[in-house]
Design a protein around this motif. Structure first.
Motif, PDB file in Angstrom:
ATOM      1  N   LYS A   1      46.334  33.995  28.954  1.00 50.39           N
ATOM      2  CA  LYS A   1      45.029  34.651  28.828  1.00 50.39           C
ATOM      3  C   LYS A   1      44.532  35.146  30.176  1.00 50.39           C
ATOM      4  CE  LYS A   1      43.292  31.784  24.983  1.00 50.39           C
ATOM      5  NZ  LYS A   1      42.183  30.900  24.542  1.00 50.39           N
ATOM      6  N   ALA A   2      44.068  36.403  30.198  1.00 49.66           N
ATOM      7  CA  ALA A   2      43.328  36.890  31.358  1.00 49.66           C
ATOM      8  C   ALA A   2      41.992  36.162  31.391  1.00 49.66           C
ATOM      9  CB  ALA A   2      43.113  38.399  31.252  1.00 49.66           C
TER      10      ALA A   2
ATOM     11  N   ALA B   1      38.102  41.251  28.584  1.00 45.99           N
ATOM     12  CA  ALA B   1      39.172  42.238  28.410  1.00 45.99           C
ATOM     13  C   ALA B   1      39.098  42.902  27.040  1.00 45.99           C
ATOM     14  CB  ALA B   1      40.533  41.574  28.616  1.00 45.99           C
TER      15      ALA B   1
ATOM     16  N   GLY C   1      42.913  40.614  26.093  1.00 45.81           N
ATOM     17  CA  GLY C   1      43.535  39.941  27.221  1.00 45.81           C
ATOM     18  C   GLY C   1      44.221  38.639  26.868  1.00 45.81           C
TER      19      GLY C   1
ATOM     20  N   MET D   1      49.038  40.791  33.947  1.00 44.69           N
ATOM     21  CA  MET D   1      47.671  40.366  34.280  1.00 44.69           C
ATOM     22  C   MET D   1      47.430  40.367  35.773  1.00 44.69           C
ATOM     23  SD  MET D   1      47.053  37.451  31.374  1.00 44.69           S
ATOM     24  CE  MET D   1      47.218  37.928  29.638  1.00 44.69           C
TER      25      MET D   1
ATOM     26  N   PHE E   1      44.521  44.292  33.179  1.00 38.89           N
ATOM     27  CA  PHE E   1      43.213  43.969  32.595  1.00 38.89           C
ATOM     28  C   PHE E   1      42.114  43.957  33.649  1.00 38.89           C
ATOM     29  CE2 PHE E   1      46.460  42.051  29.878  1.00 38.89           C
ATOM     30  CZ  PHE E   1      46.140  42.645  28.674  1.00 38.89           C
TER      31      PHE E   1
ATOM     32  N   GLY F   1      42.102  39.814  35.316  1.00 39.28           N
ATOM     33  CA  GLY F   1      43.393  39.217  35.604  1.00 39.28           C
ATOM     34  C   GLY F   1      43.500  38.548  36.958  1.00 39.28           C
TER      35      GLY F   1
END
Length: 429
Positions: A145-146, A150, A154, A171, A176, A180
């Motif tokens: 996951k960012a 996002a 993301g 990322m 993103f 990121g």
């Protein structure tokens, strides 16, 4: 009273639509709104950016706006509530400090761990090599996951270590944007996702009907994550017994820990849950606003006037409100998206069939649309202006009825490249 709704998506169209059903609301102004809000009686659009706080505040003061309702997460994360409250306006939506619960997945994860809220095992990284080494040690499937906002895209559910490494590179490589800078890597949970949108005044918290969203672009829940391709409510998997546990183990703990940190959280707290096959649950994420497209199926079932609930949250008297009243039946929404979404897509495609869909009894909430002035609703030209274009929503006496109606309405609508999933609600068919 006059209400200002911030945002331009299907969620904001649904909010304006619901507010205007009340005799207490004389006008709704949407900033900037979309083609649907432009055509509703009692509603007007105002062409301002959602982060132009000064201009929004000036308009609200000049026009004697009673209440500001913030739809999207971005202005909340930038502090719109703090600014508008500082100039004397009444705002529904958490402060910048509260909005961190969505704006930073790492912050939210630490909050959940401190509060003892059930959630997936996770680690946070600031550089790619360490993240890749962690993934290699954990194995796949795994979730990358960012950390920041996002637009719902993301998150990568990697089925192999190689996919996870590619996601980490994307990322940290800026795909993103600033979201990121940090990457959160979580264990991959299996089961069904459920969205629980709850209203809170910072002291009391009350859940709305649980809904289920369809985040993947492809049928059978395949392909890339999107902002949501359809939803239904109430979610049968969210039994009264499960919701009672969510209230105690998630919602009340979240508000308590926020209060402990000195955060006065008034607005929507949205818990994204994973319900495991054995009936347990864990929190995947928190959001600081109404869900989209979940709002488009929850609000059509709401009997209690929306502005009464919102004002009770803003004025910190939610505990004094009677139980939230709901209509019987079910609601389904189908998202009509631009061809190519969630990747690159074209705008400006002429949309036809909306009046015909509404004549069947569906409600068409606009998301990514633009309307040109002049003419009647039947002759006014509406064109695509986003990835998710329309939400075709139906309420029925049961799920099957609502589903049939929603798809009948969807089949009336046409624009070049239009795409929609044909299996919304497949879990409860």
């Amino acid at each position: 009273m006059k209400v200002l709704v911030i945002g331009n998506g299907g969620r904001e169209h649904a909010l304006a639509w619901k507010l205007l059903q009340s005799k207490q609301i004389e006008q709704v102004v949407c900033v900037p709104g979309n083609g649907g809000t432009a055509s509703m009686e009692g509603c007007q659009n105002l062409s301002l950016a959602v982060d132009d706080f000064e201009a929004i505040a000036q308009f609200a003061k000049d026009q004697n706006i009673t209440l500001v309702v913030v739809g999207p997460e971005v202005p909340l994360a930038k502090g719109i509530t703090d600014y508008l409250k500082s100039v004397g306006l009444m705002v529904f939506g958490p402060t910048k400090a509260g909005a961190q619960i969505e704006a930073s997945k790492a912050w939210a994860k630490a909050l959940m761990q401190e509060a003892g809220i059930p959630t997936a095992r996770a680690a946070v990284f600031t550089e790619a090599a360490a993240a890749k080494s962690y993934v290699k040690g954990q194995g796949a499937p795994i979730v990358v996951k960012a950390d920041g906002l996002a637009a719902g895209k993301g998150v990568i559910v990697a089925q192999t270590v190689e996919q996870a490494h590619a996601g980490i590179d994307a990322m940290f490589g800026g795909e993103f944007g600033s979201a990121g800078k940090f990457v959160v890597i979580e264990e991959c949970l299996t089961g069904q996702e459920v969205s629980v949108l709850a209203l809170t005044d910072g002291l009391t918290i009350r859940p709305l009907l649980a809904a289920q969203d369809h985040k993947r672009i492809g049928e059978g829940d395949t392909g890339e994550n999107t902002g949501g391709m359809g939803a239904y409510a109430p979610a049968p998997i969210a039994t009264p017994e499960l919701m009672a546990k969510v209230q105690k183990q998630v919602l009340e703990k979240a508000i308590a820990i926020l209060r402990k940190k000195g955060i006065d959280y008034r607005g929507v707290l949205y818990a994204g849950l994973m319900i495991t096959p054995n009936g347990d649950f864990k929190v995947l994420e928190f959001n600081c606003r109404f869900g989209d497209p979940e709002t488009q199926v929850v609000l059509p079932l709401l009997e209690t006037p929306l502005e009464e609930l919102i004002l009770a949250c803003v004025e910190q008297r939610l505990a004094q409100m009677p139980p939230i009243a709901w209509k019987q039946g079910a609601a389904v929404t189908v998202v009509a998206a631009s061809g190519g979404y969630p990747g690159a897509y074209e705008k400006g495609k002429v949309i036809t069939g909306i009046p015909e869909a509404q004549a069947l009894g569906t409600t068409v909430f606009h998301a990514g649309t633009k309307a040109f002035p002049g003419g009647s609703e039947k002759t006014r030209q509406v064109v695509t202006d986003g990835g998710r274009v329309l939400n075709i929503t139906a309420v029925g006496e049961n799920f099957e009825h609502a589903l049939t109606q929603a798809y009948a309405g969807t089949q009336c609508i046409h624009f070049e490249g239009m795409y929609y999933r044909r299996d919304i609600g497949h879990r409860v068919k």
